[in-house]
Design an enzyme around this catalytic site. Structure first.
Site, PDB file in Angstrom:
ATOM      1  N   CYS A 163       3.514   0.355  -2.835  1.00  0.00           N
ATOM      2  CA  CYS A 163       4.647   0.429  -1.901  1.00  0.00           C
ATOM      3  C   CYS A 163       5.908   0.904  -2.628  1.00  0.00           C
ATOM      4  O   CYS A 163       5.984   2.053  -3.012  1.00  0.00           O
ATOM      5  CB  CYS A 163       4.829  -0.912  -1.206  1.00  0.00           C
ATOM      6  SG  CYS A 163       5.821  -0.798   0.285  1.00  0.00           S
ATOM      7  N   HIS A 217      -0.733  -2.847   0.662  1.00  0.00           N
ATOM      8  CA  HIS A 217      -0.541  -3.954  -0.296  1.00  0.00           C
ATOM      9  C   HIS A 217      -1.844  -4.705  -0.584  1.00  0.00           C
ATOM     10  O   HIS A 217      -2.119  -5.721   0.075  1.00  0.00           O
ATOM     11  CB  HIS A 217       0.452  -4.956   0.289  1.00  0.00           C
ATOM     12  CG  HIS A 217       1.863  -4.478   0.277  1.00  0.00           C
ATOM     13  ND1 HIS A 217       2.718  -4.680  -0.779  1.00  0.00           N
ATOM     14  CD2 HIS A 217       2.577  -3.804   1.208  1.00  0.00           C
ATOM     15  CE1 HIS A 217       3.902  -4.152  -0.508  1.00  0.00           C
ATOM     16  NE2 HIS A 217       3.839  -3.611   0.693  1.00  0.00           N
ATOM     17  N   GLU A 271      -2.481  -6.723  -2.951  1.00  0.00           N
ATOM     18  CA  GLU A 271      -2.229  -8.079  -3.474  1.00  0.00           C
ATOM     19  C   GLU A 271      -2.107  -9.110  -2.354  1.00  0.00           C
ATOM     20  O   GLU A 271      -2.215 -10.306  -2.598  1.00  0.00           O
ATOM     21  CB  GLU A 271      -0.968  -8.073  -4.357  1.00  0.00           C
ATOM     22  CG  GLU A 271       0.374  -8.032  -3.624  1.00  0.00           C
ATOM     23  CD  GLU A 271       0.767  -6.656  -3.121  1.00  0.00           C
ATOM     24  OE1 GLU A 271      -0.067  -5.725  -3.226  1.00  0.00           O
ATOM     25  OE2 GLU A 271       1.892  -6.510  -2.601  1.00  0.00           O
TER      26      GLU A 271
END
Lengths: 229, 82
Positions: free
Chosen positions: A86, A203, A205
């Site tokens: 990002c 994302h 994570e």
């Protein structure tokens, strides 16, 4: 194998990355503040999401001039790996480590939703554990995520097998309808010519534990770990 | 000396702000509007009397930080009275 998660003023996905790497995957990882220059101890550097320097001027434009980016230049020159997620992707394009740029979403809106992305190649350190055409459900959260580059650059990325992910629908169709932000050729992630620097808007994570809504992000980090196995 | 810098998106790069403002302007029902592009205006004050030196320095600032050459063009106007 040691990871660094860079922390810029305004980073806000740094802790998510740290948690996924350390607590879910059991990887040795440190936070590295933007004022530090020394990244020589690390094999992989993660540039996390957020709003570094308030996104002033352009997303990623100011972070690019942080001291730690000099350490990152050296890390990349020496053959180290780097993954920008990002805002981290935006910083890597601003720094010239990846081609193209990320501009405001076609809809003008900040989009925070699950996206489906399709691995385009297994020949990358972020997709080696994915099958080609594997569909991953990974959230996006951005306002400047529309990937643009001139036609020659886009052709080169395709020709050199450097598009790692494209946005698709749940069934895997890569189409305009499945393109959340207007990115050229549905591009969600790319890799450098050296194949050691990658950037992606979704994302991973955030989806490393089923309790948090999914675990498809693990495939990406496990691919990175595979390099060192 | 003041450098007045205008940064605009290159032709062909989607300008979402410009498009939104275009749509809003259309509600005024006045002149026909062919398009709206939005850019940035930046002033840089310089402690330099040589206009050529100042312009060269500002050009470097634009190339390296103030504009992203992948998506943006810029123009510089030097004001030695400023």
């Amino acid at each position: 194998m040691k990871f660094a998660v860079l922390v810029f003023p305004g980073s806000n996905c740094d802790h998510d990355c740290y948690h996924a790497l350390k607590h879910v995957l059991g990887i040795s990882v440190d936070f590295v503040w933007h004022g530090d220059r020394d990244l020589t101890r690390y094999d992989v550097v993660i540039l996390p999401g957020g709003f570094s320097y308030g996104d002033y001027l352009r997303a990623g434009a100011i972070a690019r001039f942080s001291d730690v980016m000099k350490g990152l230049d050296q890390h990349i020159r020496k053959g180290g790996y780097a993954l920008g997620i990002c805002n981290g992707f935006q910083i890597l394009t601003e720094a010239g480590h990846l081609p193209g740029a990320l501009i405001q979403n076609r809809s003008t809106k900040f989009i925070c939703e699950d996206s489906y992305i399709k691995a385009q190649t297994g020949d990358s350190f972020v997709t080696s554990k994915c099958g080609v055409d594997d569909i991953l459900k990974i959230p996006i959260a951005h306002k400047e995520g529309c990937f643009v580059a001139d036609e020659d650059t886009l052709d080169q990325l395709d020709r050199e097998n450097r598009v790692v992910f494209r946005y698709c629908d749940q069934e895997g169709n890569v189409s305009e309808l499945a393109n959340p932000n207007g990115s050229a050729r549905n591009i969600a992630g790319i890799i450098s010519e050296s194949r050691r620097v990658a950037g992606m808007m979704p994302h991973p994570e955030r989806v490393c534990e089923e309790e948090l809504g999914g675990s498809h992000g693990l495939t990406i980090f496990q691919s990175v770990m595979e390099v060192f196995n | 000396m003041i450098a007045r810098i205008t940064v605009t998106l290159k032709p062909g790069v989607l300008d979402t702000q410009g498009r939104a403002v275009h749509d809003a302007l259309k509600t005024l029902d006045q002149a026909t509007i062919d398009g709206v592009r939005i850019g940035k205006y930046i002033e840089v004050k310089l402690d330099e009397t040589d206009i050529m030196k100042a312009r060269t320095a500002v050009k470097e600032m634009c190339d390296k930080i103030l504009a992203n050459p992948v998506i943006e063009d810029y123009s510089i106007e030097m004001d030695s009275e400023g």
